[in-house]
Scaffold this active site. Sequence first.
Site, PDB file in Angstrom:
ATOM      1  N   GLY A   1      57.459  30.876  30.997  1.00 26.05           N
ATOM      2  CA  GLY A   1      58.692  31.188  31.712  1.00 26.05           C
ATOM      3  C   GLY A   1      58.422  31.525  33.172  1.00 26.05           C
TER       4      GLY A   1
ATOM      5  NE  ARG B   1      59.710  30.421  25.105  1.00 33.87           N
ATOM      6  CZ  ARG B   1      59.465  31.376  26.008  1.00 33.87           C
ATOM      7  NH1 ARG B   1      58.977  31.046  27.201  1.00 33.87           N
ATOM      8  NH2 ARG B   1      59.688  32.645  25.734  1.00 33.87           N
TER       9      ARG B   1
ATOM     10  NE  ARG C   1      51.460  36.439  32.977  1.00 35.06           N
ATOM     11  CZ  ARG C   1      51.435  37.386  32.054  1.00 35.06           C
ATOM     12  NH1 ARG C   1      51.605  37.070  30.798  1.00 35.06           N
ATOM     13  NH2 ARG C   1      51.230  38.631  32.388  1.00 35.06           N
TER      14      ARG C   1
ATOM     15  NE  ARG D   1      67.008  25.188  43.059  1.00 31.82           N
ATOM     16  CZ  ARG D   1      68.249  25.678  43.117  1.00 31.82           C
ATOM     17  NH1 ARG D   1      68.510  26.871  42.649  1.00 31.82           N
ATOM     18  NH2 ARG D   1      69.228  24.961  43.614  1.00 31.82           N
TER      19      ARG D   1
ATOM     20  CD  GLU E   1      76.184  45.319  25.675  1.00 27.97           C
ATOM     21  OE1 GLU E   1      76.572  46.116  24.802  1.00 27.97           O
ATOM     22  OE2 GLU E   1      75.791  45.663  26.808  1.00 27.97           O
TER      23      GLU E   1
ATOM     24  CB  SER F   1      56.689  37.653  25.986  1.00 27.24           C
ATOM     25  OG  SER F   1      57.784  37.597  26.852  1.00 27.24           O
TER      26      SER F   1
ATOM     27  CG  ASP G   1      60.073  43.479  23.714  1.00 26.56           C
ATOM     28  OD1 ASP G   1      59.761  42.622  24.558  1.00 26.56           O
ATOM     29  OD2 ASP G   1      61.054  43.370  22.961  1.00 26.56           O
TER      30      ASP G   1
ATOM     31  CG  HIS H   1      66.322  21.376  39.565  1.00 28.73           C
ATOM     32  ND1 HIS H   1      67.172  20.493  38.943  1.00 28.73           N
ATOM     33  CD2 HIS H   1      67.101  22.303  40.162  1.00 28.73           C
ATOM     34  CE1 HIS H   1      68.411  20.883  39.149  1.00 28.73           C
ATOM     35  NE2 HIS H   1      68.409  21.965  39.878  1.00 28.73           N
TER      36      HIS H   1
ATOM     37  NE  ARG I   1      53.893  43.483  29.174  1.00 30.91           N
ATOM     38  CZ  ARG I   1      55.158  43.317  28.797  1.00 30.91           C
ATOM     39  NH1 ARG I   1      55.774  42.184  29.013  1.00 30.91           N
ATOM     40  NH2 ARG I   1      55.826  44.294  28.220  1.00 30.91           N
TER      41      ARG I   1
HETATM   42  N1  HPA Z   1      64.848  39.676  23.921  1.00 35.62           N
HETATM   43  C1  HPA Z   1      64.897  38.449  24.468  1.00 35.62           C
HETATM   44  N2  HPA Z   1      63.833  37.869  24.982  1.00 35.62           N
HETATM   45  C2  HPA Z   1      62.663  38.525  24.954  1.00 35.62           C
HETATM   46  C3  HPA Z   1      62.558  39.798  24.406  1.00 35.62           C
HETATM   47  C4  HPA Z   1      63.712  40.396  23.857  1.00 35.62           C
HETATM   48  O1  HPA Z   1      63.676  41.524  23.350  1.00 35.62           O
HETATM   49  N3  HPA Z   1      61.269  40.208  24.557  1.00 35.62           N
HETATM   50  C5  HPA Z   1      60.609  39.203  25.159  1.00 35.62           C
HETATM   51  N4  HPA Z   1      61.455  38.179  25.401  1.00 35.62           N
END
Ligand code: HPA
Length: 234
Positions: free
Chosen positions: A20, A87, A24, A43, A162, A90, A204, A4, A217
């Site tokens: 990730g 790493r 970025r 990729r 969930e 966010s 968030d 990879h 951001r």
């Molecule tokens: N869940 C999982 N990963 C995330 C989130 C989340 O709410 N926000 C940023 N990365």
Amino acid sequence: MTVHIGAKKGDFAETVLMPGDPYRAKWAAETFLSDVRLVNEVRGMLGFTGTWKGHRVSIQGSGMGMPSLSIYANELIRDFDAQTLIRIGSCGGMQPQVKVRDVIIAMTATSVSTPSHSIFKELNFAPTADWTLLRNAVAAAEAQGLTPHVGGIYSSDTFYDERPDLNEQMVRHGVLGVEMEAAELYTLAARYGRRALAVLTVSDHLQTGEALPSEDRERSFGEMVEIALTAAFA
Ligand code: HPA
């Protein structure tokens, strides 16, 4: 050259920052490094090598989720001799004192499972950050005028969760935030005797529903890059 990563041995530095998002990685390399060279684009998972304050550094996208990060971290460690993997990403806030835009430095990473789960069987391995990197990152954040939260995070397998009951237990046990990669990174670092850390911005909040505006951001991401680079070479 690995499955990879289309780079030659020596193309990567011993220190690798891992956002990730591959774009970025590009932004961070172009913004913070000199003598930047694209070393991987297999990729579209872009990787760059350059220098920061005279230190050789690579920035390689990890993709989202532990299975993706695991592929890149394994190849960086086993084939490209990465020694320090940080790493930058966010996370969702999980505690009332953790606000959107805050920085979390992850001491441990809880998970339901990781790609390494099968080797542990009945063992609940505790993925842990490298202490020196963690201490350096806290000092670097404080030097920027930030007050980072330091503690446990949750590395989830799902973004669209969930299991509110599980989140409730983690909130109850002081877990600061949720993301999707750190537990596997810490586990691989432990297995191969390397240093790892996750520096996260709260993008968030699970309880308030608040989200970081997109203008913020980039600034938050820049702060994390600075913290990670300073921590790596302190
Ligand atoms: N869940 C999982 N990963 C995330 C989130 C989340 O709410 N926000 C940023 N990365």
